[in-house]
Scaffold this motif. Structure first.
Motif, PDB file in Angstrom:
ATOM      1  N   ASP A 288      70.138  25.225  54.740  1.00  0.00           N
ATOM      2  CA  ASP A 288      70.950  26.214  55.465  1.00  0.00           C
ATOM      3  C   ASP A 288      71.195  25.822  56.914  1.00  0.00           C
ATOM      4  O   ASP A 288      72.148  26.293  57.535  1.00  0.00           O
ATOM      5  N   THR A 289      70.333  24.971  57.459  1.00  0.00           N
ATOM      6  CA  THR A 289      70.551  24.540  58.851  1.00  0.00           C
ATOM      7  C   THR A 289      71.752  23.612  58.969  1.00  0.00           C
ATOM      8  O   THR A 289      72.328  23.477  60.041  1.00  0.00           O
ATOM      9  N   ASP A 290      72.112  22.969  57.854  1.00  0.00           N
ATOM     10  CA  ASP A 290      73.211  21.994  57.827  1.00  0.00           C
ATOM     11  C   ASP A 290      72.962  20.853  58.820  1.00  0.00           C
ATOM     12  O   ASP A 290      73.894  20.245  59.337  1.00  0.00           O
ATOM     13  N   LYS A 291      71.675  20.580  59.079  1.00  0.00           N
ATOM     14  CA  LYS A 291      71.317  19.526  60.032  1.00  0.00           C
ATOM     15  C   LYS A 291      70.384  18.491  59.405  1.00  0.00           C
ATOM     16  O   LYS A 291      69.717  17.750  60.116  1.00  0.00           O
ATOM     17  N   VAL A 292      70.341  18.455  58.075  1.00  0.00           N
ATOM     18  CA  VAL A 292      69.444  17.524  57.402  1.00  0.00           C
ATOM     19  C   VAL A 292      70.237  16.557  56.537  1.00  0.00           C
ATOM     20  O   VAL A 292      71.283  16.896  55.988  1.00  0.00           O
ATOM     21  N   ASP A 293      69.730  15.324  56.450  1.00  0.00           N
ATOM     22  CA  ASP A 293      70.333  14.297  55.610  1.00  0.00           C
ATOM     23  C   ASP A 293      69.729  14.416  54.217  1.00  0.00           C
ATOM     24  O   ASP A 293      68.565  14.095  53.998  1.00  0.00           O
ATOM     25  N   ILE A 294      70.536  14.871  53.270  1.00  0.00           N
ATOM     26  CA  ILE A 294      70.029  15.133  51.926  1.00  0.00           C
ATOM     27  C   ILE A 294      69.649  13.850  51.198  1.00  0.00           C
ATOM     28  O   ILE A 294      68.866  13.869  50.250  1.00  0.00           O
ATOM     29  N   ASN A 295      70.182  12.716  51.642  1.00  0.00           N
ATOM     30  CA  ASN A 295      69.895  11.425  51.002  1.00  0.00           C
ATOM     31  C   ASN A 295      69.017  10.518  51.873  1.00  0.00           C
ATOM     32  O   ASN A 295      69.019   9.298  51.701  1.00  0.00           O
ATOM     33  N   SER A 296      68.273  11.119  52.812  1.00  0.00           N
ATOM     34  CA  SER A 296      67.411  10.320  53.683  1.00  0.00           C
ATOM     35  C   SER A 296      66.385   9.556  52.850  1.00  0.00           C
ATOM     36  O   SER A 296      65.865  10.063  51.849  1.00  0.00           O
ATOM     37  N   ARG A 297      66.092   8.331  53.255  1.00  0.00           N
ATOM     38  CA  ARG A 297      65.151   7.486  52.518  1.00  0.00           C
ATOM     39  C   ARG A 297      63.868   7.295  53.325  1.00  0.00           C
ATOM     40  O   ARG A 297      63.923   7.073  54.527  1.00  0.00           O
ATOM     41  N   ASP A 298      62.746   7.362  52.635  1.00  0.00           N
ATOM     42  CA  ASP A 298      61.469   7.119  53.315  1.00  0.00           C
ATOM     43  C   ASP A 298      61.141   5.628  53.269  1.00  0.00           C
ATOM     44  O   ASP A 298      61.978   4.801  52.886  1.00  0.00           O
ATOM     45  N   ARG A 302      62.620   6.194  48.800  1.00  0.00           N
ATOM     46  CA  ARG A 302      62.797   7.375  47.949  1.00  0.00           C
ATOM     47  C   ARG A 302      63.481   8.500  48.716  1.00  0.00           C
ATOM     48  O   ARG A 302      63.212   8.725  49.895  1.00  0.00           O
ATOM     49  N   THR A 303      64.367   9.216  48.026  1.00  0.00           N
ATOM     50  CA  THR A 303      65.105  10.335  48.588  1.00  0.00           C
ATOM     51  C   THR A 303      64.431  11.647  48.187  1.00  0.00           C
ATOM     52  O   THR A 303      63.576  11.662  47.297  1.00  0.00           O
ATOM     53  N   PRO A 304      64.827  12.769  48.799  1.00  0.00           N
ATOM     54  CA  PRO A 304      64.276  14.056  48.365  1.00  0.00           C
ATOM     55  C   PRO A 304      64.488  14.312  46.868  1.00  0.00           C
ATOM     56  O   PRO A 304      63.589  14.824  46.196  1.00  0.00           O
ATOM     57  N   SER A 330      70.601   7.269  43.346  1.00  0.00           N
ATOM     58  CA  SER A 330      69.945   6.495  44.411  1.00  0.00           C
ATOM     59  C   SER A 330      68.783   5.690  43.836  1.00  0.00           C
ATOM     60  O   SER A 330      68.057   6.152  42.954  1.00  0.00           O
ATOM     61  N   ARG A 331      68.606   4.474  44.344  1.00  0.00           N
ATOM     62  CA  ARG A 331      67.532   3.593  43.877  1.00  0.00           C
ATOM     63  C   ARG A 331      66.510   3.412  44.998  1.00  0.00           C
ATOM     64  O   ARG A 331      66.879   3.155  46.133  1.00  0.00           O
ATOM     65  N   ASP A 332      65.226   3.511  44.646  1.00  0.00           N
ATOM     66  CA  ASP A 332      64.195   3.269  45.644  1.00  0.00           C
ATOM     67  C   ASP A 332      63.887   1.780  45.724  1.00  0.00           C
ATOM     68  O   ASP A 332      64.571   0.959  45.106  1.00  0.00           O
ATOM     69  N   ASN A 333      62.859   1.422  46.469  1.00  0.00           N
ATOM     70  CA  ASN A 333      62.541   0.007  46.669  1.00  0.00           C
ATOM     71  C   ASN A 333      62.129  -0.707  45.390  1.00  0.00           C
ATOM     72  O   ASN A 333      62.146  -1.934  45.329  1.00  0.00           O
ATOM     73  N   ASN A 334      61.766   0.054  44.367  1.00  0.00           N
ATOM     74  CA  ASN A 334      61.419  -0.525  43.072  1.00  0.00           C
ATOM     75  C   ASN A 334      62.571  -0.449  42.077  1.00  0.00           C
ATOM     76  O   ASN A 334      62.393  -0.748  40.892  1.00  0.00           O
ATOM     77  N   GLY A 335      63.732  -0.022  42.586  1.00  0.00           N
ATOM     78  CA  GLY A 335      64.911   0.049  41.731  1.00  0.00           C
ATOM     79  C   GLY A 335      64.959   1.260  40.828  1.00  0.00           C
ATOM     80  O   GLY A 335      65.809   1.347  39.934  1.00  0.00           O
ATOM     81  N   ARG A 336      64.071   2.229  41.060  1.00  0.00           N
ATOM     82  CA  ARG A 336      64.013   3.398  40.180  1.00  0.00           C
ATOM     83  C   ARG A 336      64.892   4.527  40.691  1.00  0.00           C
ATOM     84  O   ARG A 336      64.959   4.789  41.896  1.00  0.00           O
TER      85      ARG A 336
END
Length: 526
Positions: A288-298, A302-304, A330-336
């Motif tokens: 609801d804040t509209d200030k977050v990256d929904i596809n952010s990677r750690d 990995r994404t949310p 989206s693929r993480d560092n292991n391709g999953r």
């Protein structure tokens, strides 16, 4: 006394203020001697006084802790104070709790002061949040007592409590009498607030304890909202990880709070943490804040969505899918992918949600060559296997026919990266094909009979082939050049299949001779 009664009494266990007469019996009484070690060893120079607290049940309060704990006789409803020969005593803290969840506790500080032959009983009453231990409060009591001294009343909003001390004229006991007042006192000392004002508590502590009032007080005093704890968490991440949604709401409304700030260790954002923990309400607040990256990677890529797909929280998955911004593949560092995680962990409802989007790649392979279907099959998730088969039946389309073998094709295997296909044939050869174009790359020759099976090592560098009939061997090939590396001998009959362990260190071969042989993949020794 009535006839049949004696002049002896008993006090029933747990009923501290009740005495019941012992009914006389015809049996002759026997004289016994009782020695109380604690009293026989007690110094005559030590003066002990006692506090009796049984009446607190009448105001719905229970004594839950005493500091020091050694002073507490729980069964006797007594607290012991020792007055040293010098006349000094130590303060004792007694914590009383209301049964209402989340309410402040009452803390009563008890103390005797010796003035000549006269002993004066003193107490003061304050409230305190449940997350501060009595031992911690006792160590910092100096920061509270200046204001609390002499205050015998306090309110935790549920109960307006007043305490009086009444001496027993015949015993060294003071009875602590509680009284529920109709109105709150003019001043209530909150030990938590006093410790915060004196700099004895941090925003991190307040956030993790979930105390909204204390967090607000610290924020108003300019506490740093980006300071991380030992785990690298910001106050916002610490609050949501504990499920304190009211604190999360307060922090998000505070100027200077970055709703998308990653922690300093794993690189996860608050949204990633909330998704990983399945905190639906917090995820909604962040979106609801509209200030977050929904596809952010750690730090693991990995994404949310990847995190919540793995833990199976259907409601949070739906929230993320409803944004229309989420990268479903989206693929993480292991391709999953998220589907890979959901399939592997048996999260049937999440798999169905992802398939229903019509955008998910069901045949995507991770860095080890595994598809979501393979993950589900290997871990025994039959329902998910059926879901993926049903989806694949509708999407698989014939592409081409690979021709070149001169006899029956006995087995096939893809390389881990999916770029190469190997085929085994009764024509005694193994053929390598380009998986995308279908072009023939190479023919591996050397077996003297039918090749029954093939398998790639997890790193894709080695190809193993199994041969039947008079051959009875396993051959190892360089997957890139096709060069023959080694022949493994030992089976007494046809070899039907080969397989590498997931770590690539062991090769297994299956034979008609009723045995399975394990080989060291590095040395090829059995």
């Amino acid at each position: 006394m009535t006839s049949g009664s004696s002049d002896e009494y008993v006090r029933p266990r747990g009923l501290h203020s009740v005495l019941q007469p012992i009914t006389a019996s015809n049996a002759s009484p026997k004289l016994i001697h009782i020695i109380i070690d604690s009293e026989s060893k007690k110094s005559t120079e030590v003066n002990q006084q006692y506090w009796f607290y049984e009446e607190f049940a009448e105001v719905n309060l229970d004594l839950v802790d005493v500091a020091p704990r050694s002073c507490w006789d729980k069964e006797g409803a007594l607290i012991t104070s020792t007055i040293e020969p010098s006349g000094t005593t130590h303060q004792i803290l007694a914590r009383f709790r209301h049964n209402e969840e989340g309410s402040r506790d009452f803390v009563i500080v008890l103390e005797f002061k010796q003035q000549g032959a006269y002993t004066e009983a003193q107490c003061c009453v304050m409230i305190c949040c449940r997350n501060i231990s009595l031992e911690e409060l006792a160590g910092k009591l100096q920061y509270v007592m200046q204001k609390a001294s002499g205050k015998r009343s306090a309110s935790n909003k549920l109960l307006h409590l007043h305490v009086t001390l009444e001496p027993d004229p015949q015993q060294p006991i003071f009875i602590i009498r509680p009284e529920a007042m109709p109105y709150p006192p003019d001043v209530t000392i909150d030990a938590t607030v006093e410790l915060l004002k004196s700099g004895q508590m941090s925003l991190r502590w307040a956030v993790e304890s979930g105390d909204v009032e204390v967090v607000k007080l610290l924020l108003d005093r300019g506490a740093g909202v980006a300071v991380t704890n030992k785990d690298g968490w910001t106050p916002l991440i610490a609050a949501l990880s504990k499920g304190h949604i009211d604190v999360v709401r307060l922090l998000l409304a505070t100027s200077g709070v970055n709703a998308d700030l990653k922690d300093s260790k794993s690189g996860q954002t608050p949204l990633s943490w909330a998704a990983a923990n399945g905190c639906e309400a917090v995820v909604q607040l962040l979106l609801d804040t509209d200030k977050v990256d929904i596809n952010s990677r750690d730090n693991n890529g990995r994404t949310p969505l990847s995190w919540v797909a793995a833990n199976g929280c259907e409601a949070v998955v739906q929230l993320l899918l409803d944004t229309a911004k989420v990268d479903i593949n989206s693929r993480d560092n292991n391709g999953r992918t998220p589907l890979s995680w959901a399939a592997a962990n048996g999260c049937e409802a999440v798999v169905q949600l992802l398939l229903d989007t019509g955008k998910v790649g069901t045949n995507s392979r991770d860095n080890n060559g595994r598809t979501p279907l393979q993950w589900a099959a290997e871990r025994g998730h039959e329902t998910i296997v059926r879901l993926l088969f049903k989806k694949d039946t509708a999407t698989y389309a014939y592409r081409q026919t690979l021709e070149g073998h001169s006899s029956t094709v006995r087995g096939v295997a893809f390389s881990p990266d999916g770029r190469t296909l190997a085929s085994a044939s009764s024509d005694k050869t193994v053929r390598l094909w380009d998986a995308a174009s279908g072009a023939h790359r190479q023919t591996l020759e050397g077996h003297s009979s039918t090749v029954r099976g093939v398998a790639f090592s997890p790193d894709g560098r080695t190809l193993a082939s199994a041969s039947a009939s008079d051959d009875k061997t396993v051959r190892l090939w360089d997957a890139a050049s096709g060069a023959h590396r080694q022949t493994l001998e030992g089976h007494g009959h046809w070899v039907y299949g080969v397989a590498f362990s997931p770590d690539g260190r062991t090769l297994a071969s299956a034979s008609w001779d009723k045995t399975v042989r394990l080989w060291d993949a590095a040395t090829s020794n059995i």
